[in-house]
Design an enzyme around this catalytic site. Structure first.
Site, PDB file in Angstrom:
ATOM      1  N   ILE A 163       0.748  -1.229  -0.031  1.00  0.00           N
ATOM      2  CA  ILE A 163      -0.004   0.050   0.042  1.00  0.00           C
ATOM      3  C   ILE A 163       0.989   1.373   0.005  1.00  0.00           C
ATOM      4  CG2 ILE A 163      -1.760   1.385   1.373  1.00  0.00           C
ATOM      5  CD1 ILE A 163      -2.757  -1.528   2.319  1.00  0.00           C
TER       6      ILE A 163
ATOM      7  N   ASP B 115      10.920   2.154   6.701  1.00  0.00           N
ATOM      8  CA  ASP B 115      10.492   0.714   6.468  1.00  0.00           C
ATOM      9  C   ASP B 115      11.795  -0.089   6.859  1.00  0.00           C
ATOM     10  OD1 ASP B 115       9.610  -1.995   5.434  1.00  0.00           O
ATOM     11  OD2 ASP B 115       8.188  -0.838   4.530  1.00  0.00           O
TER      12      ASP B 115
ATOM     13  N   PRO C 124       2.240  -2.633   9.375  1.00  0.00           N
ATOM     14  CA  PRO C 124       0.973  -3.713  10.020  1.00  0.00           C
ATOM     15  C   PRO C 124       1.057  -3.237  11.535  1.00  0.00           C
ATOM     16  CG  PRO C 124       3.081  -4.764   9.408  1.00  0.00           C
ATOM     17  CD  PRO C 124       3.273  -3.485   8.954  1.00  0.00           C
TER      18      PRO C 124
ATOM     19  N   THR D 265      -4.612   5.158   7.823  1.00  0.00           N
ATOM     20  CA  THR D 265      -5.515   3.761   7.087  1.00  0.00           C
ATOM     21  C   THR D 265      -4.804   2.806   7.464  1.00  0.00           C
ATOM     22  OG1 THR D 265      -4.156   4.366   4.975  1.00  0.00           O
ATOM     23  CG2 THR D 265      -6.084   5.639   5.273  1.00  0.00           C
TER      24      THR D 265
ATOM     25  N   ARG E   2      -3.812   0.641  11.015  1.00  0.00           N
ATOM     26  CA  ARG E   2      -4.607   0.252  11.972  1.00  0.00           C
ATOM     27  C   ARG E   2      -4.807   1.343  12.945  1.00  0.00           C
ATOM     28  NH1 ARG E   2      -6.514  -2.595   8.889  1.00  0.00           N
ATOM     29  NH2 ARG E   2      -6.550  -4.956   9.058  1.00  0.00           N
TER      30      ARG E   2
ATOM     31  N   ASP F 145      -9.100   6.248   8.900  1.00  0.00           N
ATOM     32  CA  ASP F 145      -9.918   5.201   8.491  1.00  0.00           C
ATOM     33  C   ASP F 145     -10.071   4.137   9.341  1.00  0.00           C
ATOM     34  OD1 ASP F 145     -11.764   4.224   6.463  1.00  0.00           O
ATOM     35  OD2 ASP F 145     -10.197   2.579   6.024  1.00  0.00           O
TER      36      ASP F 145
ATOM     37  N   GLU G  61     -12.192   0.485  17.390  1.00  0.00           N
ATOM     38  CA  GLU G  61     -13.337   0.482  16.283  1.00  0.00           C
ATOM     39  C   GLU G  61     -14.354  -0.763  16.392  1.00  0.00           C
ATOM     40  OE1 GLU G  61     -10.428   0.754  12.852  1.00  0.00           O
ATOM     41  OE2 GLU G  61     -11.482  -1.187  12.172  1.00  0.00           O
TER      42      GLU G  61
ATOM     43  N   HIS H  55     -13.253   2.430   8.227  1.00  0.00           N
ATOM     44  CA  HIS H  55     -12.809   1.435   7.865  1.00  0.00           C
ATOM     45  C   HIS H  55     -13.354   0.931   6.337  1.00  0.00           C
ATOM     46  CE1 HIS H  55      -9.919  -2.044   9.490  1.00  0.00           C
ATOM     47  NE2 HIS H  55      -9.665  -1.860   8.051  1.00  0.00           N
TER      48      HIS H  55
HETATM   49  P1  NAI Z   1       2.790  -4.924   3.548  1.00  0.00           P
HETATM   50  O1  NAI Z   1       3.060  -6.044   4.553  1.00  0.00           O
HETATM   51  O2  NAI Z   1       3.021  -5.088   2.093  1.00  0.00           O
HETATM   52  O3  NAI Z   1       3.807  -3.756   3.951  1.00  0.00           O
HETATM   53  C1  NAI Z   1       3.919  -3.561   5.391  1.00  0.00           C
HETATM   54  C2  NAI Z   1       5.253  -2.846   5.117  1.00  0.00           C
HETATM   55  O4  NAI Z   1       5.496  -2.353   6.671  1.00  0.00           O
HETATM   56  C3  NAI Z   1       6.394  -3.732   4.967  1.00  0.00           C
HETATM   57  O5  NAI Z   1       7.222  -3.217   3.875  1.00  0.00           O
HETATM   58  C4  NAI Z   1       7.046  -4.035   6.151  1.00  0.00           C
HETATM   59  O6  NAI Z   1       8.550  -4.185   6.037  1.00  0.00           O
HETATM   60  C5  NAI Z   1       6.883  -2.807   7.003  1.00  0.00           C
HETATM   61  N1  NAI Z   1       7.080  -2.887   8.543  1.00  0.00           N
HETATM   62  C6  NAI Z   1       6.574  -4.000   9.358  1.00  0.00           C
HETATM   63  N2  NAI Z   1       7.036  -3.628  10.383  1.00  0.00           N
HETATM   64  C7  NAI Z   1       7.649  -2.434  10.186  1.00  0.00           C
HETATM   65  C8  NAI Z   1       8.137  -1.651  11.481  1.00  0.00           C
HETATM   66  N3  NAI Z   1       8.171  -2.150  12.744  1.00  0.00           N
HETATM   67  N4  NAI Z   1       8.726  -0.524  11.249  1.00  0.00           N
HETATM   68  C9  NAI Z   1       8.975  -0.131   9.702  1.00  0.00           C
HETATM   69  N5  NAI Z   1       8.278  -0.648   8.724  1.00  0.00           N
HETATM   70  C10 NAI Z   1       7.686  -1.921   9.119  1.00  0.00           C
HETATM   71  O7  NAI Z   1       1.285  -4.637   3.694  1.00  0.00           O
HETATM   72  P2  NAI Z   1       0.311  -3.593   3.141  1.00  0.00           P
HETATM   73  O8  NAI Z   1      -0.347  -4.505   2.294  1.00  0.00           O
HETATM   74  O9  NAI Z   1       0.974  -2.504   2.461  1.00  0.00           O
HETATM   75  O10 NAI Z   1      -0.816  -3.311   4.112  1.00  0.00           O
HETATM   76  C11 NAI Z   1      -0.059  -2.494   5.354  1.00  0.00           C
HETATM   77  C12 NAI Z   1      -1.337  -2.451   6.671  1.00  0.00           C
HETATM   78  O11 NAI Z   1      -2.324  -1.585   5.906  1.00  0.00           O
HETATM   79  C13 NAI Z   1      -2.006  -3.798   6.989  1.00  0.00           C
HETATM   80  O12 NAI Z   1      -1.184  -4.339   7.908  1.00  0.00           O
HETATM   81  C14 NAI Z   1      -3.145  -3.498   7.443  1.00  0.00           C
HETATM   82  O13 NAI Z   1      -2.981  -3.195   8.912  1.00  0.00           O
HETATM   83  C15 NAI Z   1      -3.470  -1.988   6.759  1.00  0.00           C
HETATM   84  N6  NAI Z   1      -4.720  -2.035   5.810  1.00  0.00           N
HETATM   85  C16 NAI Z   1      -5.823  -1.348   6.064  1.00  0.00           C
HETATM   86  C17 NAI Z   1      -6.715  -1.465   5.341  1.00  0.00           C
HETATM   87  C18 NAI Z   1      -8.016  -0.513   5.322  1.00  0.00           C
HETATM   88  O14 NAI Z   1      -9.044  -0.899   4.681  1.00  0.00           O
HETATM   89  N7  NAI Z   1      -8.099   0.626   6.062  1.00  0.00           N
HETATM   90  C19 NAI Z   1      -6.932  -2.583   4.338  1.00  0.00           C
HETATM   91  C20 NAI Z   1      -5.891  -3.377   3.990  1.00  0.00           C
HETATM   92  C21 NAI Z   1      -4.627  -3.290   4.855  1.00  0.00           C
END
Ligand code: NAI
Length: 331
Positions: free
Chosen positions: A154, A173, A206, A232, A234, A258, A263, A295
């Site tokens: 994202i 990251d 995450p 957006t 968590r 979001d 929530e 959300h």
């Molecule tokens: P992703 O796994 O592709 O990307 C997450 C990134 O965070 C990765 O590059 C990872 O290396 C990095 N990361 C993890 N722990 C870290 C830390 N302690 N410090 C720095 N970087 C760190 O996940 P994606 O698909 O991009 O989703 C991200 C988050 O968005 C999900 O975990 C979810 O909580 C949230 N989300 C929200 C939605 C909504 O409708 N509002 C829908 C889908 C996801």
């Protein structure tokens, strides 16, 4: 395979039914999974969950006692599942790792634009035949510094969108994306520098023990006065009470969310006839520079179709006892 689908929303039902095409016996329930409702999974080997469902230790024990062997998450995030407990009980968990990062990144951009250009206020005014522009001044995004925390699926889409707007992008990251550095001039740095230098900060990591309250009182103190903070990811990535102090002191100039810390049981539901019990969100709702959506960042046709298809695929794989590649395990 007999599957109880908790928290079935009207908006996703047709997509699930279409993707299933009669293959699995789906019991579609509106109820959220909680300790009290777990009993509704009686007779199902598989249970499907949405982000607001509770798959904590006690709930998993109840599901296990009913003979549930698999959890199929209709989300990418899995912070609502006690993975350690699931593993101890031998309950396998699968998720939808990616369904449309564009949906969430685009909604993030919508929050940024709506807050900056005060679209909600402008819309309400025009509907009341108030065509005055006073108080609606925004800022050019071109040339502004945006801090993107988390440049996974994202975050990296958001980087590309922001680059199109002419923004300078700082990122944090644990893994640096060389393509974002080379093609979009992204500068990787730490969270402190992002807080100090950014005009806008957006969260896309995450929720884990390390990232809980990533944005706290100390980080807010480092931010530029009038900063725009967008979440957006968590809810618990942000200490909401600290944000409220930041909004009251005008340190935070805009807050777009979001997701919200508390929530569960609130978002996704119609509470229009209830007395709001949550004083924190009630206070947030009083600020005219706060924009809250419940959300819905994932809520596009593409994302819903992809979520449904991957969910059914995960059920197929559990039934055939083959790996889907979408299993969630403890790191
Ligand atoms: P992703 O796994 O592709 O990307 C997450 C990134 O965070 C990765 O590059 C990872 O290396 C990095 N990361 C993890 N722990 C870290 C830390 N302690 N410090 C720095 N970087 C760190 O996940 P994606 O698909 O991009 O989703 C991200 C988050 O968005 C999900 O975990 C979810 O909580 C949230 N989300 C929200 C939605 C909504 O409708 N509002 C829908 C889908 C996801």
């Amino acid at each position: 395979m007999k599957t109880t689908i908790f928290s079935t929303h009207k908006f996703e039902e047709p997509y699930l039914v279409k993707a299933n095409n009669g293959k699995h016996q789906l019991k579609l329930l509106e109820s959220r999974l909680t300790e009290e409702t777990a009993i509704l999974a009686t007779g199902s080997k598989t249970v499907s969950l949405f982000t607001g469902d509770d798959a904590s230790s006690k709930v998993l024990e109840k599901l296990n006692a009913l003979g549930v062997k698999h959890l199929v998450l209709r989300s990418a995030g899995f912070n609502h599942v006690d993975l350690k407990k699931a593993s101890e009980l031998g309950i396998k968990v699968a998720r939808v790792p990616a369904y449309s990062p564009y949906a969430i990144a685009e909604h993030t951009m919508a929050l940024i634009l709506a807050l900056n250009r005060k679209l909600i206020k402008a819309h309400n005014r025009v509907r009341e035949q108030n065509f005055s522009l006073n108080g609606l001044t925004g800022f050019d995004l071109n040339g502004k510094t945006v801090g993107v925390i988390g440049t996974g699926k994202i975050g990296s889409v958001l980087v590309k969108i922001l680059h199109g707007f002419g923004c300078k992008i700082l990122a944090q990251d644990v893994i640096e994306d060389q393509n974002l550095i080379n093609s979009y001039n992204v500068i990787y740095t730490n969270c402190e520098t992002i807080c100090k230098q950014s005009d806008i900060i957006s969260l896309h990591v995450p929720l884990t023990a390390t990232t809980k309250h990533l944005i706290d009182k100390e980080h807010i103190a480092l931010m530029k006065p009038g900063v725009m903070l967008i979440n957006t990811g968590r809810g618990r990535l942000v200490d909401t009470k600290a944000v409220i102090v930041g909004l009251k002191t005008k340190k935070i100039g805009y807050f777009g969310i979001d997701v919200y810390e508390e929530e569960e049981g609130l978002f996704f539901e119609d509470h229009s006839n209830d007395i709001l019990q949550d004083d924190v969100i009630a206070r947030l709702m009083t600020f005219n520079n706060v924009l809250i959506t419940s959300h819905q960042a994932f809520l596009t046709e593409t994302a819903l179709a992809n979520i449904a298809e991957t969910t059914i695929y995960n059920l197929d794989c559990f039934e055939k006892q083959i790996l889907s590649g979408n299993e969630v395990t403890i790191e």
